[in-house]
Design an enzyme around this catalytic site. Structure first.
Site, short mmCIF file in Angstrom:
data_model
loop_
_atom_site.label_atom_id
_atom_site.label_comp_id
_atom_site.label_asym_id
_atom_site.label_seq_id
_atom_site.Cartn_x
_atom_site.Cartn_y
_atom_site.Cartn_z
N CYS A 20 18.34 49.86 -18.23
CA CYS A 20 17.28 50.86 -18.01
C CYS A 20 16.49 51.14 -19.30
CB CYS A 20 17.83 52.15 -17.44
SG CYS A 20 19.18 52.90 -18.40
N HIS A 126 20.59 57.74 -18.11
CA HIS A 126 19.53 56.86 -17.64
C HIS A 126 18.30 57.02 -18.53
CE1 HIS A 126 17.57 54.27 -14.80
NE2 HIS A 126 16.64 55.15 -14.50
N ASP A 144 10.99 55.80 -12.30
CA ASP A 144 12.36 55.33 -12.41
C ASP A 144 12.41 53.80 -12.38
OD1 ASP A 144 15.12 54.85 -12.16
OD2 ASP A 144 15.40 56.76 -11.11
#
Length: 407
Positions: A20, A126, A144
């Site tokens: 991520c 994240h 995201d």
């Protein structure tokens, strides 16, 4: 939402569950049109997760993820201008101002690192870019990068702050956010550092710690002797650290149909190479390597064919030359006289302060002085020097202590 339109054009899905941070950064770097200094595939100059490896080997990231400090390190090393803050270094009011700043500009983007649990989402830590801000409702848009889990979503800014204001168990530090913008100048044209495996830890230590110790502890009375001391002790895996540079130049410059932009870039590279070769230090390096039986007839040719009879040998697998030293010892080093020169220029000036002969010390200082270098070469050397400092931080596990750009 001004920043949204650039970001959404480069919106990507992380290719690994722990990528991520890499996906968020490559997305932002591409949206800012920062030149990666090499091609991704075909003719395309494009950041990809697989290219973001100079602060942490990809296999480590794939297995364990990546910390906030190392993503900041990657952003610095990629040539971006970075301002990074943990929540204990900022306030929610300042954070709101920064979100507004990035949302009303396409020249600055924000990456946030937060704990998903605060949003009642699955998962833990994240990274994702912030794509916009609704002032009336005080909400931020999270783009995201785990698109297989969640689409872009709006969250109350206070809730996002709470999610960032959590402890990353791997570092014991709070999470935070970073502002990434385009630099005033492009990063290195010819030279950059890589860490495709963990060999860079030893290399960084050698360049930043062992070289100063070697030149201060051994008797050196000439520039040639200094070069010999440095090169004879090169770690056996030193080629892993610089071969990437050779690959870039080989693949970038051998080409059929260059665009006008690529021709301009190639002209700059050629000018930069010329500037390196015109330095007095290069002349010393070239003379020294020739004196010990090293020949560099073509740029980045690792060695002559092993069938040739000479004083050098080449391992095709490692592409490292073993050349006859000043005594009976051999010196192992990669090819590219200009690479040696650039690396020596990039070492901090204090590297040579241990030289006991004062006249020799002054001569060495003159050779590595930035003052006399052309502007293009100065920028290239400073880029390498910053990368060395960042790698030293990572080697000492201090990247999460100091988030600022190297001086």
């Amino acid at each position: 939402m001004e920043g949204f339109f650039r970001l959404i054009s480069y919106f990507q899905t992380q290719s690994e569950p722990a990528y991520c941070g890499l996906a968020s950064l490559s997305m932002v770097l591409n949206s800012l049109s920062i030149d990666p200094g090499r091609k991704w595939k075909g003719p395309w100059r494009w950041f990809d997760e697989s290219m973001l490896e100079c602060c942490e080997p990809l296999e480590v990231v794939k297995d364990k993820g990546i910390t906030f400090g190392k993503v900041v390190c990657l952003a610095h090393s990629s040539g971006a201008k970075v301002e990074a803050f943990r929540t204990n270094q900022s306030t929610i009011d300042d954070f709101r101002k920064y979100v507004l700043k990035c949302s009303t500009s396409d020249n600055c983007h924000m990456i946030s690192t937060y704990h998903r649990g605060v949003f009642q989402q699955t998962g833990t830590g994240h990274f994702s870019p912030i794509g916009g801000y609704n002032a009336e409702r005080d909400m931020a848009l999270i783009l995201d990068v785990a698109r297989f889990k969640y689409p872009p979503h709006w969250v109350p800014l206070k809730l996002l702050w709470d999610a960032m204001d959590s402890i990353d168990q791997s570092t014991g530090r709070r999470r935070g956010f970073m502002l990434i913008s385009r630099p005033h100048r492009e990063p290195g044209l010819l030279y950059t550092l890589s860490c495709k495996d963990e060999s860079w830890i030893g290399i960084a230590k050698y360049l930043k710690e062992d070289v100063p110790r070697l030149v201060s502890s051994q008797h050196v009375d000439t520039i040639e002797r200094i070069l010999y001391v440095v090169f004879k002790s090169l770690p056996s895996n030193f080629n892993q650290f610089i071969r990437w540079m050779a690959e870039i130049r080989r693949t970038e410059d051998v080409n059929q149909n260059l665009s006008s932009e690529e021709k301009s870039r190639l002209n700059l590279k050629q000018e930069l190479l010329k500037q390196v070769q015109e330095t007095e230090l290069f002349k010393h390096v070239d003379k020294f390597l020739f004196s010990v039986g090293y020949e560099d007839n073509l740029p980045y040719v690792a060695a002559k064919a092993s069938s040739q009879e000479s004083d050098e040998s080449c391992c095709r697998e490692t592409c490292v030359k073993c050349i006859k030293g000043l005594g009976d010892e051999n010196v192992t080093c990669p090819s590219g006289n200009d690479v040696f020169t650039a690396l020596l220029l990039a070492l901090p000036p204090q590297t040579w302060s241990g030289i006991k002969d004062q006249s020799l010390l002054q001569e060495m200082k003159q050779l590595i002085s930035m003052v006399s270098l052309p502007t293009l070469l100065q920028q290239e050397v400073l880029h390498l020097r910053r990368q060395l400092e960042l790698l030293k931080r990572c080697q000492e596990n201090k990247e999460d202590e100091d988030l600022s750009a190297p001086a």
